[in-house]
Structure formats: C-alpha cells, structure tokens
Design a protein around this motif. Structure first.
Motif, PDB file in Angstrom:
ATOM      1  N   ARG A  89     -10.725  -7.469   3.102  1.00 42.42           N
ATOM      2  CA  ARG A  89     -11.630  -8.350   3.004  1.00 42.42           C
ATOM      3  C   ARG A  89     -11.545  -9.968   3.300  1.00 42.42           C
ATOM      4  N   ALA A  90     -10.280 -10.252   2.946  1.00 44.03           N
ATOM      5  CA  ALA A  90      -9.771 -11.515   3.060  1.00 44.03           C
ATOM      6  C   ALA A  90      -9.001 -11.778   4.273  1.00 44.03           C
ATOM      7  N   HIS A  91      -9.072 -10.788   5.422  1.00 48.39           N
ATOM      8  CA  HIS A  91      -8.446 -10.702   6.780  1.00 48.39           C
ATOM      9  C   HIS A  91      -6.862 -11.050   6.608  1.00 48.39           C
ATOM     10  N   VAL A  92      -6.346 -10.554   5.517  1.00 48.87           N
ATOM     11  CA  VAL A  92      -4.825 -10.389   5.772  1.00 48.87           C
ATOM     12  C   VAL A  92      -4.373  -9.839   6.868  1.00 48.87           C
ATOM     13  N   PRO A  93      -3.555 -10.508   7.603  1.00 48.95           N
ATOM     14  CA  PRO A  93      -3.026  -9.632   8.719  1.00 48.95           C
ATOM     15  C   PRO A  93      -2.310  -8.083   8.661  1.00 48.95           C
ATOM     16  N   ALA A  94      -2.806  -7.189   9.190  1.00 46.93           N
ATOM     17  CA  ALA A  94      -2.294  -6.008   8.785  1.00 46.93           C
ATOM     18  C   ALA A  94      -2.056  -5.043   9.925  1.00 46.93           C
ATOM     19  N   THR A  95      -1.140  -4.272  10.135  1.00 45.82           N
ATOM     20  CA  THR A  95      -0.771  -3.686  11.044  1.00 45.82           C
ATOM     21  C   THR A  95      -1.291  -2.042  11.322  1.00 45.82           C
ATOM     22  N   ALA A  96      -1.311  -1.519  10.036  1.00 47.05           N
ATOM     23  CA  ALA A  96      -1.464  -0.180   9.616  1.00 47.05           C
ATOM     24  C   ALA A  96      -2.102   0.122   8.373  1.00 47.05           C
ATOM     25  N   LEU A  97      -2.952   1.160   8.248  1.00 46.55           N
ATOM     26  CA  LEU A  97      -3.701   1.471   6.926  1.00 46.55           C
ATOM     27  C   LEU A  97      -3.141   2.924   6.949  1.00 46.55           C
ATOM     28  N   TYR A  98      -2.294   3.346   5.785  1.00 55.38           N
ATOM     29  CA  TYR A  98      -1.886   4.584   5.343  1.00 55.38           C
ATOM     30  C   TYR A  98      -3.127   5.165   4.298  1.00 55.38           C
ATOM     31  N   VAL A  99      -3.243   6.444   4.698  1.00 56.17           N
ATOM     32  CA  VAL A  99      -4.367   7.107   3.613  1.00 56.17           C
ATOM     33  C   VAL A  99      -3.560   8.402   3.274  1.00 56.17           C
ATOM     34  N   SER A 127       1.661  11.981   3.759  1.00 50.29           N
ATOM     35  CA  SER A 127       1.939  12.745   2.525  1.00 50.29           C
ATOM     36  C   SER A 127       2.168  11.588   1.484  1.00 50.29           C
ATOM     37  N   ARG A 128       1.823  12.390   0.371  1.00 47.74           N
ATOM     38  CA  ARG A 128       1.960  11.256  -0.719  1.00 47.74           C
ATOM     39  C   ARG A 128       3.403  10.949  -1.014  1.00 47.74           C
ATOM     40  N   ASP A 129       4.383  11.961  -0.612  1.00 50.36           N
ATOM     41  CA  ASP A 129       5.573  11.457  -0.939  1.00 50.36           C
ATOM     42  C   ASP A 129       6.207  10.277  -0.003  1.00 50.36           C
ATOM     43  N   LYS A 130       5.497  10.557   1.053  1.00 53.81           N
ATOM     44  CA  LYS A 130       6.005   9.441   2.185  1.00 53.81           C
ATOM     45  C   LYS A 130       5.085   8.179   1.755  1.00 53.81           C
ATOM     46  N   LEU A 131       4.030   8.172   1.208  1.00 55.73           N
ATOM     47  CA  LEU A 131       3.280   6.941   0.839  1.00 55.73           C
ATOM     48  C   LEU A 131       4.197   6.332  -0.420  1.00 55.73           C
ATOM     49  N   ASP A 132       4.904   7.155  -1.146  1.00 54.22           N
ATOM     50  CA  ASP A 132       5.511   6.689  -2.516  1.00 54.22           C
ATOM     51  C   ASP A 132       6.848   5.953  -1.905  1.00 54.22           C
ATOM     52  N   GLN A 141      -2.527   4.784  -5.363  1.00 54.50           N
ATOM     53  CA  GLN A 141      -3.833   5.411  -5.542  1.00 54.50           C
ATOM     54  C   GLN A 141      -4.261   6.103  -4.106  1.00 54.50           C
ATOM     55  N   GLY A 142      -3.132   6.616  -3.376  1.00 50.90           N
ATOM     56  CA  GLY A 142      -3.295   7.323  -2.194  1.00 50.90           C
ATOM     57  C   GLY A 142      -3.697   6.640  -0.977  1.00 50.90           C
ATOM     58  N   ILE A 143      -3.436   5.288  -0.923  1.00 50.41           N
ATOM     59  CA  ILE A 143      -3.716   4.093   0.094  1.00 50.41           C
ATOM     60  C   ILE A 143      -2.924   2.998   0.225  1.00 50.41           C
ATOM     61  N   GLY A 144      -2.560   2.450   1.311  1.00 50.67           N
ATOM     62  CA  GLY A 144      -1.444   1.455   1.232  1.00 50.67           C
ATOM     63  C   GLY A 144      -1.722   0.881   2.787  1.00 50.67           C
TER      64      GLY A 144
END
Length: 319
Positions: A89-99, A127-132, A141-144
C-alpha cells in the motif's frame, strides 16, 4: 478335433486389416527437440530462477550460505500478511511476491496478489520450506515480499529536504542502535512527528533491512535514511550548517521537556539501550537531555525513547 483338444478358441482366418499408415507416421518422429529458450515455459522459469538467485545474494552465492553472511547489496524478503500489505500500500519498491502453496486465502492475501498484479510485480508460488528460507525463518504466514537493496541518501540531503519545504530541520541520528526493528520503530515516530530523515552510521549499526521494513509499516518508503561513514564528523558538519545537536542519555541533568533548543534546527541523537551514547558522539552534542522515569526502570527501548523525545520536540514547535 485338435482345436477342441487344446482348449483354445480358434482364430479367425482372413487377411489382416491395415493400420492406415498410423504406424508408419508414428515412426517418422517429430524432428529435433527445440532448445530451451524456444520453449513456451522458458521465460517464466528463467525469471523465477533469476529472482531466486537475487534473493540468495547473487548468482555465485551458495544456497547453504548462512543468513548472517547475506551481502549488504542483496534483496531481502518481508514476511507476514500485515507487513506485506502495508508495504504494498505504501508503494515500497518490490520485485517479487512469494505465496506459499495451499496458503489460506484471506482478504489480505487476495489484496496483496491484486496489488502485485496491478504493479507488475512477479508472483511466485513456492513451498513453505522455501519461504522459511527466504524470510530467514521469521513468521511469514504464507506470504513474503522481496524488496531490493535500500538506496541510502547522503547526510546533506536531509537538510536540503527541510530547506526545500521551508521547514525547520529535524533529523534523528542513531548511535549504536543495532536492532533493525528499533530502526523501523524510530522511523515511524520520526515520520509521525515531522522529522526529515534518519541518520545511521555505516558500520556497527542497524540498516534498512527486511526487519526494519516490517516494523516501519511502510514508513521507510517515504522517510529518507542517510548513512554516515563517520557519525561524529557528520554531526560536526551539521553544527557548522547551523543545526544544534541534542543527545539522549539517562545520566543527563536536563529533562527533554526543558530543552530550549527544540524549536531550532535540530538533530536528536538516540543511543543504544543500556550503553547510551558513545564518548565521541556525546562530545559532539550541544546538549545532553534525559527522559525522566521511575528508578525501577534502568533504561528505555531506543524506539520508545525516540518517540518520547520527538513528541516533546513537536510539542515545543507547536507553540
């Protein structure tokens, strides 16, 4: 009869039917296998692999490299549904959303995916392991959200920002604050009370990392942070430009509410919890002030101390 004695049914005699050319065509083959870059899935796979390499700190880094050796110029991943939404929402620069796979799809996840899609941010299911691993085992919480390395300002730019807006400069400097969560909390207080930026040393100090982004709730997207190769010299340079420097220390004799410099161009220096200000930084201050509190409390968290001090400065300036 022989056919009956064998117990096997007799086979129908007659000419065999042809295959209509199917067998012959199946043996002809489909030509040479196309190279990887000509296959339909190649671009998506290459993009995902590139983003993953960047998240590990570059193509040459090992996936088994400990998080404490992460390169400073490598991107990091913010974990947690509220921090990710606030950052987007704050328009933080981002390159990828992991779910994460099979994640519980609530309103925050749906909103994050929509914002990412609208802004052209890569959406990757992992996978959750990779997100860990990507979030260094923090609660995600499953998102990064992967953010690029922070672009620090020059210390002089903080003063220029105040002068360009015709405001009295107010800068917050951190001395020995090593917890990124404290930096994020101080950034929120600084933005709330009208500061024009943060100043941090380039060594032995917290920087703008995923932990700082998460605690700042997106504030760091609009509040500049400058780095000083030598904090003492930078404070001296600020003084030469007409700014006053006030350091916070529990051993001071003057309360922060009684500091007469609050309405002047000001730098508020926050020391580390427990140790306080370093000797050289203390000597570079025009005044040392304390936050009065009960004797039972030895010291305040750096983020809390900064918030109280900045509130007092803002109260003086409103007069």
């Amino acid at each position: 009869m022989a056919g009956k004695a064998s117990g096997k049914p007799s086979k129908r005699q007659g000419p065999a039917k042809g295959s209509g050319g199917k067998v012959r065509r199946s043996l002809e083959g489909k030509g040479a296998t196309p190279p990887a870059h000509m296959r339909h899935w190649y671009k998506d796979k290459a993009r995902a692999e590139r983003i993953e390499r960047e998240g590990r700190g570059g193509a040459g880094s090992s996936s088994r490299t400990p998080s404490r050796t992460r390169r400073e110029d490598a991107p990091e991943v913010i974990g947690g549904r509220n921090p990710v939404i606030e950052a987007l929402r704050a328009h933080v620069p981002a390159t990828a959303l992991y779910v994460a796979q099979r994640v519980e799809n609530d309103d925050r996840v749906r909103e994050a995916i929509k914002i990412a899609a609208d802004r052209g941010i890569a959406l990757l299911e992992v996978s959750r392991d990779k997100l860990d691993r990507l979030t260094e085992s923090t609660v995600h919480q499953g998102i990064g959200l992967q953010v690029p390395p922070y672009d620090y300002a020059h210390p002089e730019q903080l003063v220029e920002l105040a002068r360009d807006t015709a405001e009295v400069p107010l800068i917050v400097a951190l001395d020995g604050v090593t917890d990124p969560r404290n930096l994020g909390a101080i950034a929120r207080s600084a933005a709330a009370f009208g500061a024009h930026g943060l100043l941090v040393p380039s060594r032995r100090s917290a920087g703008v990392t995923a932990g700082a982004w998460k605690t700042s709730a997106g504030t760091l997207a609009t509040l500049p942070v400058a780095r000083a190769s030598n904090l003492t010299q930078t404070l001296q340079a600020y003084r030469e430009e007409g700014l006053f420097v006030v350091g916070l220390d529990g051993a001071a004799t003057v309360d922060i509410a009684d500091v007469g410099l609050a309405s002047e161009p000001l730098v508020v220096v926050v020391g580390s919890e427990g140790r306080g200000l370093s000797r050289l930084v203390r000597e570079a201050c025009d005044q040392i002030a304390r936050i009065p509190m009960n004797a039972a409390a030895e010291s305040l968290n750096a983020g809390v101390a900064a918030g109280i001090a900045l509130y007092e400065v803002a109260r003086h300036r409103r007069r």
